[in-house]
Scaffold this active site. Structure first.
Site, PDB file in Angstrom:
ATOM      1  N   HIS A 181       0.836  -1.211   0.000  1.00 59.82           N
ATOM      2  CA  HIS A 181       0.000   0.000   0.000  1.00 59.82           C
ATOM      3  C   HIS A 181       0.869   1.259   0.000  1.00 59.82           C
ATOM      4  O   HIS A 181       0.686   2.154  -0.833  1.00 59.82           O
ATOM      5  CB  HIS A 181      -0.914  -0.037   1.231  1.00 59.82           C
ATOM      6  CG  HIS A 181      -1.843   1.124   1.365  1.00 59.82           C
ATOM      7  ND1 HIS A 181      -3.188   1.042   1.107  1.00 59.82           N
ATOM      8  CD2 HIS A 181      -1.618   2.415   1.743  1.00 59.82           C
ATOM      9  CE1 HIS A 181      -3.757   2.220   1.306  1.00 59.82           C
ATOM     10  NE2 HIS A 181      -2.825   3.078   1.707  1.00 59.82           N
ATOM     11  N   GLU A 182       1.834   1.328   0.904  1.00 62.33           N
ATOM     12  CA  GLU A 182       2.668   2.535   0.998  1.00 62.33           C
ATOM     13  C   GLU A 182       3.593   2.660  -0.228  1.00 62.33           C
ATOM     14  O   GLU A 182       3.878   3.766  -0.688  1.00 62.33           O
ATOM     15  CB  GLU A 182       3.473   2.527   2.298  1.00 62.33           C
ATOM     16  CG  GLU A 182       2.627   2.513   3.573  1.00 62.33           C
ATOM     17  CD  GLU A 182       1.616   3.655   3.678  1.00 62.33           C
ATOM     18  OE1 GLU A 182       1.774   4.689   2.997  1.00 62.33           O
ATOM     19  OE2 GLU A 182       0.646   3.509   4.442  1.00 62.33           O
ATOM     20  N   HIS A 211       1.645   4.129  -3.065  1.00 67.03           N
ATOM     21  CA  HIS A 211       1.608   5.597  -2.955  1.00 67.03           C
ATOM     22  C   HIS A 211       2.887   6.192  -3.562  1.00 67.03           C
ATOM     23  O   HIS A 211       2.840   7.133  -4.342  1.00 67.03           O
ATOM     24  CB  HIS A 211       1.512   6.035  -1.491  1.00 67.03           C
ATOM     25  CG  HIS A 211       0.133   5.947  -0.903  1.00 67.03           C
ATOM     26  ND1 HIS A 211      -1.006   6.274  -1.601  1.00 67.03           N
ATOM     27  CD2 HIS A 211      -0.287   5.584   0.340  1.00 67.03           C
ATOM     28  CE1 HIS A 211      -2.065   6.114  -0.821  1.00 67.03           C
ATOM     29  NE2 HIS A 211      -1.668   5.684   0.363  1.00 67.03           N
ATOM     30  N   HIS A 258      -5.721   6.519  -2.954  1.00 70.25           N
ATOM     31  CA  HIS A 258      -6.687   5.558  -2.421  1.00 70.25           C
ATOM     32  C   HIS A 258      -7.837   5.337  -3.402  1.00 70.25           C
ATOM     33  O   HIS A 258      -8.299   6.272  -4.055  1.00 70.25           O
ATOM     34  CB  HIS A 258      -7.247   6.058  -1.084  1.00 70.25           C
ATOM     35  CG  HIS A 258      -6.215   6.102  -0.008  1.00 70.25           C
ATOM     36  ND1 HIS A 258      -6.152   7.103   0.926  1.00 70.25           N
ATOM     37  CD2 HIS A 258      -5.186   5.265   0.266  1.00 70.25           C
ATOM     38  CE1 HIS A 258      -5.137   6.879   1.737  1.00 70.25           C
ATOM     39  NE2 HIS A 258      -4.530   5.774   1.356  1.00 70.25           N
ATOM     40  N   TYR A 302      -9.935   1.606   1.306  1.00 65.22           N
ATOM     41  CA  TYR A 302     -10.171   1.574   2.748  1.00 65.22           C
ATOM     42  C   TYR A 302     -11.426   0.748   3.040  1.00 65.22           C
ATOM     43  O   TYR A 302     -12.235   0.472   2.165  1.00 65.22           O
ATOM     44  CB  TYR A 302     -10.329   3.006   3.276  1.00 65.22           C
ATOM     45  CG  TYR A 302      -9.018   3.651   3.668  1.00 65.22           C
ATOM     46  CD1 TYR A 302      -7.811   3.193   3.175  1.00 65.22           C
ATOM     47  CD2 TYR A 302      -8.997   4.734   4.549  1.00 65.22           C
ATOM     48  CE1 TYR A 302      -6.617   3.783   3.547  1.00 65.22           C
ATOM     49  CE2 TYR A 302      -7.801   5.338   4.925  1.00 65.22           C
ATOM     50  CZ  TYR A 302      -6.614   4.853   4.418  1.00 65.22           C
ATOM     51  OH  TYR A 302      -5.444   5.443   4.791  1.00 65.22           O
TER      52      TYR A 302
END
Ligand SMILES: [Zn+2]
Length: 257
Positions: A158-159, A162, A168, A214
């Site tokens: 996930h990071e 980014h 997101h 999310y």
């Protein structure tokens, strides 16, 4: 594959001790990515937007990938130099490496150990929480993966996504077609996490299974949903344990793999 690319693959595979290759051993299956991030980032002083994104340096508000924040491609591969803080244990370091190598298996991204000639690179360290910049910045670009909080394969992916330029899923430009945001259930002060962004969706469908989505109850103040599927309000989502097919397709499209 050049020797430099092979180098990290080789180091990665040999650095993982026998018996530690089972992801279940290092993954808390009871929490999804957004819960892990929300818990780790609760109350930290680092200035963050959208829960875990550091405001970019000297960038305007245009979509990231239109601003030259992609990592450069050379030949068939996008070479992304990395360093990993020595404060991690070997096992912690291997969780990060496993997350990085997962990109090698499905995309043309190749994470390589930083050489002294590499001006721009990602530096993984145990900071205040789980957070990253959006897209390539300049020079050493920190990615915080706090020990005892962020070291899970899905959170690493996930990071890193980014840092590769992806936002997101629930804030993408066309999200209102697919989800409703129930603002009455959002914790006061957390509303900005749900602000829509002018994303480049690269022709991929809205994806409830994205590791960038999310959970239905993200930042809920009352246990009620904050995000609901418009076509199926009972749908549960945001529980990806790794990159989805669409997450991978997006990387391959953006970077022309
Ligand atoms: Zn995030």
């Amino acid at each position: 594959m050049t020797p430099a690319f092979l180098c990290l693959v080789f180091l990665s595979l040999t650095a993982i001790p026998a018996g530690a290759t089972d992801d279940e051993a290092v993954t808390d299956g009871s929490l999804d990515v957004s819960e892990v991030i929300a818990i780790a980032n609760e109350g930290i002083s680092t200035r963050l937007e959208h829960g875990d994104i550091v405001p970019n340096r000297n960038r305007n508000a245009d979509p990231c990938t239109a601003r030259g924040c992609k990592w450069p491609k050379s030949g068939s591969y996008v070479r992304v130099p990395v360093t990993i803080s020595s404060s991690y244990t070997r096992e912690e370091r291997n969780i990060i490496i496993r997350g990085l190598v997962s990109f090698h298996q499905s995309t043309c991204i190749r994470f390589v150990w930083r050489r002294s000639s590499d001006r721009n690179y990602l530096h993984f360290f145990s900071g205040t929480g789980c957070w990253s910049y959006l897209g390539r910045q300049s020079r050493g670009q920190p990615v915080s993966l706090r020990k005892n909080g962020c070291l899970y394969k899905d959170t690493v992916q996930h990071e890193v996504l980014h840092a590769l330029g992806f936002h997101h899923e629930q804030v993408r430009s066309d999200r209102d077609t697919y989800v409703s945001i129930l603002t009455q259930n959002i914790q006061p002060g957390k509303e900005s996490n749900f602000v829509k962004v002018g994303t480049n969706n690269l022709g991929t469908p809205y994806d409830f299974d994205s590791v960038m989505h999310y959970s239905k109850f993200a930042f809920s103040k009352n246990g009620q949903p904050t995000i609901v599927s418009r076509s199926n309000p009972s749908l549960n989502f945001g529980q990806a344990t790794e990159m989805s097919v669409n997450d991978i397709a997006r990387v391959n499209t953006l970077y022309e793999c």
